[in-house]
Design a protein around this motif. Sequence first.
Motif, PDB file in Angstrom:
ATOM      1  N   MET A 132     -12.904  -9.411   0.131  1.00 35.27           N
ATOM      2  CA  MET A 132     -11.473  -9.327   0.448  1.00 35.27           C
ATOM      3  C   MET A 132     -11.190  -9.773   1.879  1.00 35.27           C
ATOM      4  SD  MET A 132     -10.652  -5.684  -1.448  1.00 35.27           S
ATOM      5  CE  MET A 132      -8.898  -5.873  -1.785  1.00 35.27           C
ATOM      6  N   ASP A 133     -10.165 -10.641   2.019  1.00 39.13           N
ATOM      7  CA  ASP A 133      -9.736 -11.104   3.334  1.00 39.13           C
ATOM      8  C   ASP A 133      -8.220 -11.315   3.261  1.00 39.13           C
ATOM      9  OD1 ASP A 133      -9.071 -12.445   5.614  1.00 39.13           O
ATOM     10  OD2 ASP A 133     -10.390 -14.173   5.256  1.00 39.13           O
ATOM     11  N   PRO A 134      -7.440 -10.449   3.906  1.00 46.36           N
ATOM     12  CA  PRO A 134      -5.979 -10.563   3.814  1.00 46.36           C
ATOM     13  C   PRO A 134      -5.442 -11.914   4.278  1.00 46.36           C
ATOM     14  CG  PRO A 134      -6.603  -8.428   4.695  1.00 46.36           C
ATOM     15  CD  PRO A 134      -7.860  -9.259   4.648  1.00 46.36           C
ATOM     16  N   ALA A 135      -6.256 -12.688   5.015  1.00 42.46           N
ATOM     17  CA  ALA A 135      -5.807 -14.020   5.432  1.00 42.46           C
ATOM     18  C   ALA A 135      -5.930 -15.029   4.286  1.00 42.46           C
ATOM     19  CB  ALA A 135      -6.629 -14.489   6.632  1.00 42.46           C
ATOM     20  N   ASP A 136      -6.607 -14.645   3.213  1.00 44.09           N
ATOM     21  CA  ASP A 136      -6.804 -15.546   2.073  1.00 44.09           C
ATOM     22  C   ASP A 136      -6.156 -14.922   0.833  1.00 44.09           C
ATOM     23  OD1 ASP A 136      -7.712 -17.550   0.415  1.00 44.09           O
ATOM     24  OD2 ASP A 136      -9.773 -16.782   0.296  1.00 44.09           O
ATOM     25  N   GLN A 137      -4.833 -15.081   0.741  1.00 42.49           N
ATOM     26  CA  GLN A 137      -4.076 -14.439  -0.337  1.00 42.49           C
ATOM     27  C   GLN A 137      -4.159 -15.233  -1.637  1.00 42.49           C
ATOM     28  OE1 GLN A 137      -2.470 -11.516  -0.524  1.00 42.49           O
ATOM     29  NE2 GLN A 137      -3.156 -11.048   1.563  1.00 42.49           N
ATOM     30  N   PRO A 138      -4.183 -14.535  -2.769  1.00 46.33           N
ATOM     31  CA  PRO A 138      -4.103 -15.232  -4.061  1.00 46.33           C
ATOM     32  C   PRO A 138      -2.721 -15.870  -4.224  1.00 46.33           C
ATOM     33  CG  PRO A 138      -4.049 -12.824  -4.366  1.00 46.33           C
ATOM     34  CD  PRO A 138      -4.320 -13.074  -2.915  1.00 46.33           C
ATOM     35  N   ASP A 139      -2.688 -16.990  -4.920  1.00 50.52           N
ATOM     36  CA  ASP A 139      -1.425 -17.629  -5.269  1.00 50.52           C
ATOM     37  C   ASP A 139      -0.893 -16.932  -6.530  1.00 50.52           C
ATOM     38  OD1 ASP A 139      -0.022 -20.716  -5.094  1.00 50.52           O
ATOM     39  OD2 ASP A 139       0.141 -19.605  -6.984  1.00 50.52           O
ATOM     40  N   ALA A 140       0.320 -16.377  -6.419  1.00 47.56           N
ATOM     41  CA  ALA A 140       0.831 -15.540  -7.518  1.00 47.56           C
ATOM     42  C   ALA A 140       0.996 -16.333  -8.818  1.00 47.56           C
ATOM     43  CB  ALA A 140       2.162 -14.919  -7.104  1.00 47.56           C
ATOM     44  N   VAL A 141       1.443 -17.583  -8.692  1.00 49.51           N
ATOM     45  CA  VAL A 141       1.686 -18.376  -9.905  1.00 49.51           C
ATOM     46  C   VAL A 141       0.367 -18.741 -10.579  1.00 49.51           C
ATOM     47  CG1 VAL A 141       2.627 -20.556 -10.778  1.00 49.51           C
ATOM     48  CG2 VAL A 141       3.895 -19.220  -9.055  1.00 49.51           C
ATOM     49  N   VAL A 142      -0.592 -19.172  -9.763  1.00 52.60           N
ATOM     50  CA  VAL A 142      -1.889 -19.557 -10.333  1.00 52.60           C
ATOM     51  C   VAL A 142      -2.588 -18.333 -10.925  1.00 52.60           C
ATOM     52  CG1 VAL A 142      -4.141 -20.608  -9.849  1.00 52.60           C
ATOM     53  CG2 VAL A 142      -2.086 -21.481  -8.702  1.00 52.60           C
ATOM     54  N   ALA A 143      -2.503 -17.204 -10.205  1.00 52.35           N
ATOM     55  CA  ALA A 143      -3.140 -15.983 -10.716  1.00 52.35           C
ATOM     56  C   ALA A 143      -2.562 -15.619 -12.078  1.00 52.35           C
ATOM     57  CB  ALA A 143      -2.945 -14.827  -9.727  1.00 52.35           C
ATOM     58  N   ARG A 144      -1.239 -15.705 -12.201  1.00 52.95           N
ATOM     59  CA  ARG A 144      -0.609 -15.360 -13.482  1.00 52.95           C
ATOM     60  C   ARG A 144      -1.067 -16.315 -14.594  1.00 52.95           C
ATOM     61  NH1 ARG A 144       3.792 -12.478 -15.788  1.00 52.95           N
ATOM     62  NH2 ARG A 144       3.425 -12.833 -17.996  1.00 52.95           N
ATOM     63  N   GLU A 145      -1.194 -17.608 -14.241  1.00 53.67           N
ATOM     64  CA  GLU A 145      -1.668 -18.575 -15.255  1.00 53.67           C
ATOM     65  C   GLU A 145      -3.092 -18.242 -15.692  1.00 53.67           C
ATOM     66  OE1 GLU A 145       0.957 -22.359 -13.597  1.00 53.67           O
ATOM     67  OE2 GLU A 145      -1.235 -22.368 -13.298  1.00 53.67           O
ATOM     68  N   GLN A 146      -3.922 -17.914 -14.722  1.00 52.64           N
ATOM     69  CA  GLN A 146      -5.322 -17.598 -15.061  1.00 52.64           C
ATOM     70  C   GLN A 146      -5.382 -16.357 -15.943  1.00 52.64           C
ATOM     71  OE1 GLN A 146      -7.324 -17.441 -11.214  1.00 52.64           O
ATOM     72  NE2 GLN A 146      -7.489 -19.675 -11.114  1.00 52.64           N
ATOM     73  N   TRP A 147      -4.582 -15.369 -15.587  1.00 52.03           N
ATOM     74  CA  TRP A 147      -4.577 -14.114 -16.347  1.00 52.03           C
ATOM     75  C   TRP A 147      -4.053 -14.336 -17.768  1.00 52.03           C
ATOM     76  CZ3 TRP A 147      -0.976 -10.925 -18.663  1.00 52.03           C
ATOM     77  CH2 TRP A 147      -1.380  -9.594 -18.907  1.00 52.03           C
ATOM     78  N   ASP A 148      -2.937 -15.101 -17.884  1.00 50.82           N
ATOM     79  CA  ASP A 148      -2.392 -15.411 -19.221  1.00 50.82           C
ATOM     80  C   ASP A 148      -3.450 -16.119 -20.065  1.00 50.82           C
ATOM     81  OD1 ASP A 148       0.127 -14.338 -18.746  1.00 50.82           O
ATOM     82  OD2 ASP A 148       1.052 -16.270 -18.237  1.00 50.82           O
ATOM     83  N   HIS A 149      -4.150 -17.047 -19.435  1.00 44.62           N
ATOM     84  CA  HIS A 149      -5.158 -17.802 -20.180  1.00 44.62           C
ATOM     85  C   HIS A 149      -6.304 -16.887 -20.636  1.00 44.62           C
ATOM     86  CE1 HIS A 149      -7.515 -21.121 -21.579  1.00 44.62           C
ATOM     87  NE2 HIS A 149      -8.504 -20.833 -20.742  1.00 44.62           N
ATOM     88  N   LEU A 150      -6.669 -15.941 -19.773  1.00 49.50           N
ATOM     89  CA  LEU A 150      -7.718 -14.978 -20.167  1.00 49.50           C
ATOM     90  C   LEU A 150      -7.265 -14.178 -21.393  1.00 49.50           C
ATOM     91  CD1 LEU A 150     -10.349 -13.336 -19.773  1.00 49.50           C
ATOM     92  CD2 LEU A 150      -9.096 -11.912 -18.118  1.00 49.50           C
ATOM     93  N   VAL A 151      -6.039 -13.674 -21.343  1.00 53.95           N
ATOM     94  CA  VAL A 151      -5.532 -12.869 -22.469  1.00 53.95           C
ATOM     95  C   VAL A 151      -5.501 -13.716 -23.752  1.00 53.95           C
ATOM     96  CG1 VAL A 151      -3.494 -11.653 -23.364  1.00 53.95           C
ATOM     97  CG2 VAL A 151      -4.225 -11.287 -20.994  1.00 53.95           C
ATOM     98  N   HIS A 152      -5.012 -14.947 -23.656  1.00 57.37           N
ATOM     99  CA  HIS A 152      -4.967 -15.811 -24.851  1.00 57.37           C
ATOM    100  C   HIS A 152      -6.363 -16.077 -25.376  1.00 57.37           C
ATOM    101  CE1 HIS A 152      -0.806 -17.341 -23.410  1.00 57.37           C
ATOM    102  NE2 HIS A 152      -0.697 -16.328 -24.245  1.00 57.37           N
TER     103      HIS A 152
END
Length: 296
Positions: A28-48
């Motif tokens: 974890m490094d607060p200077a390296d934040q996840p991209d919310a849109v990409v994270a959501r796409e990755q998560w949706d793809h995992l669920v599918h």
Amino acid sequence: MSELQWGKHYLAVRPDHFRVDYVINPFMDPADQPDAVVAREQWDHLVHTIEAHGGVVEVLGQRSDAPDMVYAMNLGLVVRGADGSASAVLSHMRYEQRRMETEAAQAWFADAGHVTSYVGRDGVGAHFEAGDAFPFGDALVVGYGPRTEELGLKHLAADLGVRVRGLRIDHPGMYHLDLAFCPLDERRAIICPEAFDDASRAALLELVPEPLVLTEDEALTTFAANSIVIGRTIVMPAAPERVRTQLEEWGFTVVVVEMGEFHKAGGSVRCLTNPLDVTLGRDLPLVPGGEVLLPG
Ligand code: ARG
């Protein structure tokens, strides 16, 4: 080789508020934040992907004040009784920054018909984080050290009436068991021996008749042990060539999903999904009164 009976039904938390706000593991490094849109796409793809391979996924929304809550695995250990009853042993997180997640989890589990409890008698007992405990062979294998406390093992064994085999984790980067251990079927598991102290490493190698061994580097950079198994399909964030070849030789279908945004807070496929179908007496033998076996 008989395949795992559990791992077809999951709880996942939608990444509505996923951020890296604090540092409780080396990724974890607060200077390296996840991209919310990409994270959501990755998560949706995992669920599918899980659904496309015969799994069922229940979805819980994320609390805005709980940036790590996406790691649904850590909310609690769900165990079904042979009679169809369902219980959730809620996590008592090591770090204060994650403790509020349990309230949301408790409400969801209770609504879904689960009896909820903590390890120990009164909810103020030992630290226990689900993600440190998986059934394998004749026992619930529980990693302890960085997150779950040794005392928690005693409570888990007694409360559930099962045999607990403890493994002491001494690697800061593999702070949960699921970063170094993934049961594949009755005899096989992906393991990273480097996560454990000497005695536990020896115990693990004895416990798993046919291990697929990851190097420390593979475990830390690919999160390949942080995978889930749906019957004969393994959904994983990366499959180094040697790992893929071995899995395919064993008859598994390997499905790789990109989970990079979630690696920024130190979790991957397994951490994002919590199995709801581990069943006592089927996946985990009942041992009256419970029993704890520690290495060394
Ligand atoms: N940032 C989270 C933590 O450190 C990551 C949890 C990963 N989950 C897991 N099951 N290994 O607690």
